[in-house]
Design a protein around this motif. Structure first.
Motif, mmCIF file in Angstrom:
data_model
loop_
_atom_site.group_PDB
_atom_site.id
_atom_site.type_symbol
_atom_site.label_atom_id
_atom_site.label_comp_id
_atom_site.label_asym_id
_atom_site.label_seq_id
_atom_site.Cartn_x
_atom_site.Cartn_y
_atom_site.Cartn_z
ATOM 1 N N ILE A 151 6.066 -6.998 3.711
ATOM 2 C CA ILE A 151 4.983 -7.315 2.772
ATOM 3 C C ILE A 151 5.181 -6.464 1.521
ATOM 4 N N SER A 152 5.348 -7.107 0.385
ATOM 5 C CA SER A 152 5.560 -6.395 -0.886
ATOM 6 C C SER A 152 4.431 -6.707 -1.853
ATOM 7 N N PHE A 153 4.026 -5.714 -2.594
ATOM 8 C CA PHE A 153 3.009 -5.881 -3.644
ATOM 9 C C PHE A 153 3.337 -4.910 -4.773
ATOM 10 N N ASN A 154 2.905 -5.238 -5.956
ATOM 11 C CA ASN A 154 3.206 -4.400 -7.120
ATOM 12 C C ASN A 154 2.133 -4.594 -8.182
ATOM 13 N N TYR A 155 2.366 -3.912 -9.324
ATOM 14 C CA TYR A 155 1.471 -4.059 -10.478
ATOM 15 C C TYR A 155 1.511 -5.504 -10.955
ATOM 16 N N PRO A 156 0.368 -6.136 -11.324
ATOM 17 C CA PRO A 156 -0.971 -5.573 -11.553
ATOM 18 C C PRO A 156 -1.919 -5.669 -10.361
ATOM 19 N N PHE A 157 -1.390 -5.772 -9.136
ATOM 20 C CA PHE A 157 -2.181 -5.704 -7.914
ATOM 21 C C PHE A 157 -3.145 -6.884 -7.754
ATOM 22 N N TYR A 210 4.940 0.472 -10.564
ATOM 23 C CA TYR A 210 4.815 0.691 -9.115
ATOM 24 C C TYR A 210 5.133 -0.583 -8.330
ATOM 25 N N SER A 211 5.764 -0.371 -7.166
ATOM 26 C CA SER A 211 6.017 -1.447 -6.216
ATOM 27 C C SER A 211 5.935 -0.855 -4.812
ATOM 28 N N GLY A 212 5.079 -1.440 -3.963
ATOM 29 C CA GLY A 212 4.898 -0.955 -2.600
ATOM 30 C C GLY A 212 5.386 -1.960 -1.571
ATOM 31 N N GLN A 213 5.740 -1.451 -0.412
ATOM 32 C CA GLN A 213 6.260 -2.325 0.643
ATOM 33 C C GLN A 213 5.762 -1.841 2.003
ATOM 34 N N ILE A 214 5.421 -2.819 2.845
ATOM 35 C CA ILE A 214 4.984 -2.558 4.213
ATOM 36 C C ILE A 214 5.861 -3.391 5.148
ATOM 37 N N MET A 215 6.328 -2.761 6.207
ATOM 38 C CA MET A 215 7.144 -3.471 7.204
ATOM 39 C C MET A 215 6.487 -3.302 8.579
#
Length: 283
Positions: free
Chosen positions: A41-47, A21-26
């Motif tokens: 803003i990007s975040f991914n595993y292992p959080f 998983y990889s998430g992104q917020i703009m």
């Protein structure tokens, strides 16, 4: 058979949807002086969210601030992925053994017993890891909520500035990973009974429970009677062996006992006739 087919598949789906998983917020920040700044803003595993940071305008000229997210959720996420990988490897190994080494698998009943114990362990691991990961995912969603992030930025807390969310993280894969985790638990837990039947332990238990109480009492009574007959035969034999014949006097005498005083009797007949003397114990 269903366990052999579906266990590796759903284990792969569990760790793939979580570990990949990889998430992104703009966010778009527009200051009161019409200065704009787009923040990704990007975040991914292992959080490990405490390591995630980004730069945001302060709307005070060109000054910027560095903002860090909060929370370390790596332990639960890694535990879930580890259980998924181990379950996949064991399922793959069990499939190979089941199809190609059936004789070795059933030799001395070791294979079915080991498989039963491992199934119990993985059922527990799937349950614990799925619950932990579901709770962790809730925390990750809270920290990365766009409203929470806007509150972290000084420019967005000022009413004269405008902040707009352009992109939010998509949680579909992580939600599916939780669902796959609980599905794997039900899959492994449902296989416990079939793995137990493979051991053959239920047959001996059923055979013992099928005996009725009357059969058990009859077996005990027969055993007791047999033991008593054998003891009585030995006791009579000892009494017979201890007796003695007196051929010279034509009599038979019993050994002395403490049951009572002996009484002498003669054969009824003429005074001159002699018969055997019999000693009788008085009770």
């Amino acid at each position: 058979m269903c366990m052999v087919i579906f266990a590796p598949l759903f284990a792969v789906l569990a760790f793939a949807t979580c570990g990949g998983y990889s998430g992104q917020i703009m966010v778009k920040v527009e200051c009161f002086d019409k200065t704009q700044n787009n923040i990704s803003i990007s975040f991914n595993y292992p959080f490990r969210l405490q390591e995630v940071h980004f730069s945001a305008l302060l709307c005070e000229g060109t000054r910027k601030e560095t903002v860090f997210l909060e929370g370390d959720y790596a332990s639960s996420a890694q535990f879930f992925v580890t259980v998924s990988v181990l379950a996949f490897l064991y399922s793959l190994l069990a499939t190979i053994v089941y199809f190609f080494y059936q004789n070795k698998y059933r030799e001395k009943n070791r294979g079915p017993v080991v498989d039963f114990l491992v199934t119990l362990v993985f059922s527990s691991l799937w349950l614990v890891s799925s619950i932990a990961w579901a709770k962790t995912l809730s925390g990750v969603k809270t920290v990365t909520d766009v409203r929470q992030i806007l509150l972290l930025m000084s420019a967005c807390r000022a009413q004269e500035n405008l902040c707009e969310v352009l992109q939010e993280p998509i949680w579909t894969n992580l939600n599916m990973s939780v669902a796959f985790g609980f599905f794997n638990f039900f899959l492994w837990a449902g296989n416990i009974w079939f793995a137990y039947k493979e051991t053959g332990l239920h047959k001996s238990t059923k055979r013992h429970l099928s005996r009725t109480p009357s059969e058990k009492r009859g077996s005990f009574r027969q055993y007791s009677q047999t033991s008593f007959d054998q003891s009585g035969a030995g006791f009579g034999q000892r009494l017979y062996n201890q007796g003695s014949f007196d051929l010279s006097s034509g009599g038979f005498s019993l050994p002395q006992t403490n049951l009572g005083q002996p009484m002498l009797c003669r054969q009824v007949g003429s005074p001159t006739s002699r018969g055997p003397l019999i000693f009788v114990n008085e009770m």
